[in-house]
Design a protein around this motif. Structure first.
Motif, PDB file in Angstrom:
ATOM      1  N   THR A  55      -8.448   4.454  -4.102  1.00  0.00           N
ATOM      2  CA  THR A  55      -7.644   3.814  -5.147  1.00  0.00           C
ATOM      3  C   THR A  55      -8.230   4.021  -6.540  1.00  0.00           C
ATOM      4  N   THR A  71      -3.581  -2.520  -1.230  1.00  0.00           N
ATOM      5  CA  THR A  71      -4.640  -2.908  -0.303  1.00  0.00           C
ATOM      6  C   THR A  71      -4.227  -2.564   1.119  1.00  0.00           C
ATOM      7  N   THR A  72      -5.124  -1.939   1.838  1.00  0.00           N
ATOM      8  CA  THR A  72      -4.853  -1.538   3.216  1.00  0.00           C
ATOM      9  C   THR A  72      -5.938  -2.095   4.118  1.00  0.00           C
ATOM     10  N   SER A  73      -5.539  -2.775   5.187  1.00  0.00           N
ATOM     11  CA  SER A  73      -6.516  -3.299   6.133  1.00  0.00           C
ATOM     12  C   SER A  73      -7.073  -2.168   6.995  1.00  0.00           C
ATOM     13  N   ALA A 106       0.834  -1.190   0.000  1.00  0.00           N
ATOM     14  CA  ALA A 106       0.000   0.000   0.000  1.00  0.00           C
ATOM     15  C   ALA A 106       0.873   1.246   0.000  1.00  0.00           C
ATOM     16  N   LYS A 161     -10.599   1.945   0.060  1.00  0.00           N
ATOM     17  CA  LYS A 161     -10.985   1.417  -1.253  1.00  0.00           C
ATOM     18  C   LYS A 161     -11.293   2.536  -2.235  1.00  0.00           C
TER      19      LYS A 161
END
Length: 417
Positions: free
Chosen positions: A306, A252-254, A58, A303
């Motif tokens: 991006t 992708t980032t949690s 990310a 989300k």
């Protein structure tokens, strides 16, 4: 001369579209083609890593941080001074109706955005550009200063903008720094903290200053422009209000990673338990994470950020939340200025206090103004709720402010609900 130490009077507060000048608040590149090429390269890099099975690290490609400072001015509220004067309905009507959208020193606050600006539409309706002065007075809508010094920074890939507003009760300034490039999450947090804490901005005297020193000087200059000299006893918060929004990212980032980053951006060094995590809405904004600390707020939709179209929408969202934070901060200053016996103040001051009580009540309940979860958090953290309710009761016969959807409150798990 810029003072060597920041001295501000007031309480300790814990806690659209682009700028009215007409340009987007994010970094401008040389051409639309260049912007498309940069975005395409980033998407290609991510796709290439996916194709070879590599982890997609990310990164932050765009974020905005705004620092705000407002002043409620006794000379304006009590004495009715100021040029232009907005402190009574009569003087407000004259100034508001005379203000154009371009080509003058004081403008309508939306500038060239005469349609489609969500913040002003929330306050005045979709036809805000033709709104009558009375509607602006009811909501305490400011005028926009068309000129003024804009600081610069020595940090790479960061541009700075500055907006100055004249409210019926005083003045407010927002300085926004926008980064566009490619940083790891850790590097993005570090840059945000450097911009907030270090002397990395060139001031109007060409010396390198911290952002709080620059904002204090510019607010005093704006007071001088309106009053003829800086206010002798302004009511201000003791700290700047800081608004941070991450609007561009790759990979992708949690939720845990995003929350940890926002904690650092929201209030560096603050214990995690002292950072309020604001509950999410449903639907389109369900994955948005919002944190509020002492005089700070930060948000990120991992989300949505991006996607180029959604990313630009988040840039607009940042500007809207900045306008809301400015408005709330100024009205809180005014509520503090009212003191314990607002009914004994001059009649014209009582009118301003009454408007503050009404608008803060709307903002607290999420009605009739731009709705944001940060507004009730800021009002609660101001420790002025009792004073606001006193104004509402004594001057207007209204009941206490109340939450409609109870958006605030610490989450036991430390994560958004």
């Amino acid at each position: 001369m810029i003072e060597s130490k920041v001295k501000m009077k007031g309480r300790v507060r814990a806690p659209g579209h682009g700028p009215p000048s007409g340009g987007p608040i994010y970094l401008k590149v040389n051409s639309i083609y260049s912007k498309i090429v940069i975005q395409s390269i980033r998407l290609y890099q991510v796709a290439a890593r996916i194709a070879i099975g590599a982890d997609v690290m990310a990164s932050i490609t765009r974020f905005h941080i705004s620092w705000l400072l407002t002043s409620a001015l006794r000379e304006v509220v009590i004495d009715g001074l100021g040029k232009p004067s907005l402190s009574s309905l009569t003087s407000y009507t004259t100034a508001f109706m005379a203000a154009p959208t371009t080509g003058a020193e004081w403008l309508k606050p939306w500038g060239s955005y005469e349609t489609g600006h969500k913040y002003w539409a929330a306050l005045l309706g979709s036809g805000y550009s033709t709104a009558q002065a009375y509607s602006g007075w009811i909501k305490q809508v400011p005028l926009l200063r068309s000129r003024g010094f804009v600081p610069t920074t020595n940090r790479l890939n960061v541009i700075v903008t500055c907006e100055r507003y004249l409210y019926p009760s005083g003045v407010g300034i927002a300085v926004t720094a926008t980064f566009e490039g490619d940083l790891t999450l850790e590097a993005a947090a570090s840059l945000q903290q450097q911009l907030t804490q270090l002397a990395v901005f060139k001031a109007s005297d060409d010396k390198i200053r911290t952002i709080d020193m620059i904002l204090l000087h510019e607010v005093q200059q704006l007071e001088k422009d309106v009053l003829g000299s800086p206010s002798s006893s302004p009511v201000r918060g003791l700290e700047l209000t800081t608004v941070t929004t991450i609007s561009g990212a790759t990979g992708t980032t949690s939720t845990e990673e995003a929350t940890a980053l926002l904690r650092q951006m929201c209030y560096p060094g603050q214990p995690p338990g002292n950072t309020l995590i604001i509950a999410n809405k449903h639907g389109k904004f369900a994955e948005t994470i919002r944190l509020a600390g002492q005089n700070t707020q930060a948000s990120w939709s991992p989300k949505r950020s991006t996607t180029p179209k959604e990313s630009d929408g988040l840039t607009c969202y940042h500007h809207n939340t900045v306008l809301s934070a400015l408005h709330i901060a100024q009205l809180l200053n005014l509520a503090e200025l009212a003191g314990p016996q607002p009914a004994k103040e001059p009649a014209h001051a009582q009118q301003l206090y009454t408007r503050a009580g009404a608008v803060l009540g709307w903002a607290y309940g999420g009605e009739s103004v731009y709705s944001t979860y940060f507004a009730p958090a800021a009002i609660d953290d101001s420790h002025l709720v009792d004073g606001i309710n006193l104004i509402r009761k004594d001057l207007a016969g209204h009941g206490p402010i109340h939450l409609r959807n109870a958006p605030t409150g610490p989450q036991p798990t430390g994560e958004p609900s």
